[in-house]
Design a protein around this motif. Structure first.
Motif, PDB file in Angstrom:
ATOM      1  N   ASP A   1     -38.798  -7.736 -10.973  1.00  0.00           N
ATOM      2  CA  ASP A   1     -39.901  -8.772 -10.553  1.00  0.00           C
ATOM      3  C   ASP A   1     -41.193  -7.246 -10.441  1.00  0.00           C
ATOM      4  OD1 ASP A   1     -38.447 -10.984  -9.909  1.00  0.00           O
ATOM      5  OD2 ASP A   1     -38.091 -10.397  -7.628  1.00  0.00           O
TER       6      ASP A   1
ATOM      7  N   LEU B   1     -49.416  -7.023  -9.863  1.00  0.00           N
ATOM      8  CA  LEU B   1     -49.759  -9.019  -9.693  1.00  0.00           C
ATOM      9  C   LEU B   1     -51.097  -9.080  -9.948  1.00  0.00           C
ATOM     10  CD1 LEU B   1     -46.129 -10.030  -7.495  1.00  0.00           C
ATOM     11  CD2 LEU B   1     -46.970 -10.775  -9.974  1.00  0.00           C
TER      12      LEU B   1
ATOM     13  N   THR C   1     -50.985 -17.734 -12.067  1.00  0.00           N
ATOM     14  CA  THR C   1     -49.052 -17.738 -11.678  1.00  0.00           C
ATOM     15  C   THR C   1     -48.796 -16.494 -11.324  1.00  0.00           C
ATOM     16  OG1 THR C   1     -48.894 -18.844 -13.598  1.00  0.00           O
ATOM     17  CG2 THR C   1     -47.401 -17.439 -13.214  1.00  0.00           C
TER      18      THR C   1
ATOM     19  N   GLN D   1     -46.862 -16.027  -7.181  1.00  0.00           N
ATOM     20  CA  GLN D   1     -45.577 -15.413  -6.710  1.00  0.00           C
ATOM     21  C   GLN D   1     -46.053 -14.377  -5.621  1.00  0.00           C
ATOM     22  OE1 GLN D   1     -44.706 -13.555 -10.996  1.00  0.00           O
ATOM     23  NE2 GLN D   1     -43.234 -12.844 -10.040  1.00  0.00           N
TER      24      GLN D   1
ATOM     25  N   LYS E   1     -46.016 -16.640  -2.571  1.00  0.00           N
ATOM     26  CA  LYS E   1     -44.745 -16.495  -2.433  1.00  0.00           C
ATOM     27  C   LYS E   1     -44.093 -16.306  -1.559  1.00  0.00           C
ATOM     28  CE  LYS E   1     -43.759 -20.575  -5.824  1.00  0.00           C
ATOM     29  NZ  LYS E   1     -43.409 -20.839  -6.812  1.00  0.00           N
ATOM     30  N   ARG E   2     -44.340 -14.792  -2.486  1.00  0.00           N
ATOM     31  CA  ARG E   2     -43.484 -13.333  -1.676  1.00  0.00           C
ATOM     32  C   ARG E   2     -44.489 -12.878  -0.284  1.00  0.00           C
ATOM     33  NH1 ARG E   2     -43.703  -9.145  -6.021  1.00  0.00           N
ATOM     34  NH2 ARG E   2     -43.201  -9.890  -7.314  1.00  0.00           N
TER      35      ARG E   2
END
Length: 182
Positions: free
Chosen positions: A5, A11, A21, A25, A28-29
Motif C-alpha cells: 500500500d 497519497l 482516489t 484512501q 478510509k484509512r
C-alpha cells in the motif's frame, strides 16, 4: 507478489496533484481513528462526525501546501485537535446521554453493566478537564500517540505535553479514585 500500500505521505502528494482516489484512501484509512478522537473529545456522535469531515476537508483544501515533515496521522490529529478544542471552547452544553457502548459478548449482563458504569465515569472525568488536557489524554491513552506526536498535534513541545499529561492525571485522580476504592 502484491504491491505494498502507498504511504500516507505519497497519497497526500497524489492528492496535491488532484487525485481524489488517493484522498478517498486516506479517509478510509484514518476516519475511524479520527472519529474516536473527536467523539471522546466532544461527546456527541453527530458533532464528532461533522468535526472529522471538516478536518478532512481542510486537509483536502491544503493538500497543495502539505509538506511531510511529520506523519500524516499526526497532521490529521493536529487539524482535528484544533477543531475539537475550538468546538469545546464555545461552551456548548455536553449531551446528557452516555455514549453508546459496544456490547462485549464474553461479558455477563452484570459485567457489561459494570463496564458501562466505568466507561461513563471515565468519560465524566474527562469531561471535567479543560479541552487541551482532554485532547492530550485522549491522544495518549486512547489512541497511543507518543509525546512527540501529541506535541505535533497540539502544536507544542514534548516537554509541554509531559506537563499537560501530568496536570491532567492530577485532576483525574480524585475523580477516578472511587472506581478503585470499591
Amino acid at each position: 507478489m502484491p504491491e505494498p500500500d502507498p504511504s500516507d505521505e505519497s497519497l497526500m502528494q497524489a492528492v496535491a496533484n488532484g487525485d481524489m482516489t488517493a484522498f478517498e484512501q486516506l479517509v478510509k484509512r484514518h476516519q475511524t481513528a479520527a472519529w474516536r478522537v473527536a467523539v471522546r473529545s466532544v461527546r456527541d456522535v453527530n458533532e464528532a462526525e461533522d468535526l472529522v469531515q471538516q478536518a478532512f476537508l481542510r486537509i483536502l483544501d491544503a493538500a497543495d501546501r502539505y509538506e511531510p515533515a511529520a506523519a500524516f496521522r499526526t497532521y490529521l490529529y493536529r487539524v482535528l485537535t484544533r477543531l475539537c478544542i475550538d468546538h469545546l471552547r464555545k461552551k456548548r452544553p455536553l449531551p446528557t446521554d452516555p455514549l453508546p457502548s459496544v456490547p462485549i459478548s464474553d461479558l455477563s449482563a452484570s459485567q457489561q453493566i459494570e463496564r458501562d458504569e466505568t466507561v461513563n465515569a471515565v468519560q465524566a472525568a474527562l469531561d471535567a478537564l479543560p479541552p487541551k488536557y482532554r485532547m492530550a489524554i485522549v491522544l495518549r491513552y486512547f489512541e497511543g500517540l507518543s509525546g512527540a506526536e501529541i506535541a505535533e498535534a497540539l502544536n507544542t513541545t514534548p516537554k509541554a505535553v509531559e506537563r499537560l499529561l501530568a496536570r491532567a492525571r492530577k485532576r483525574l485522580e480524585p475523580l477516578l479514585r472511587p472506581l478503585f476504592d470499591e
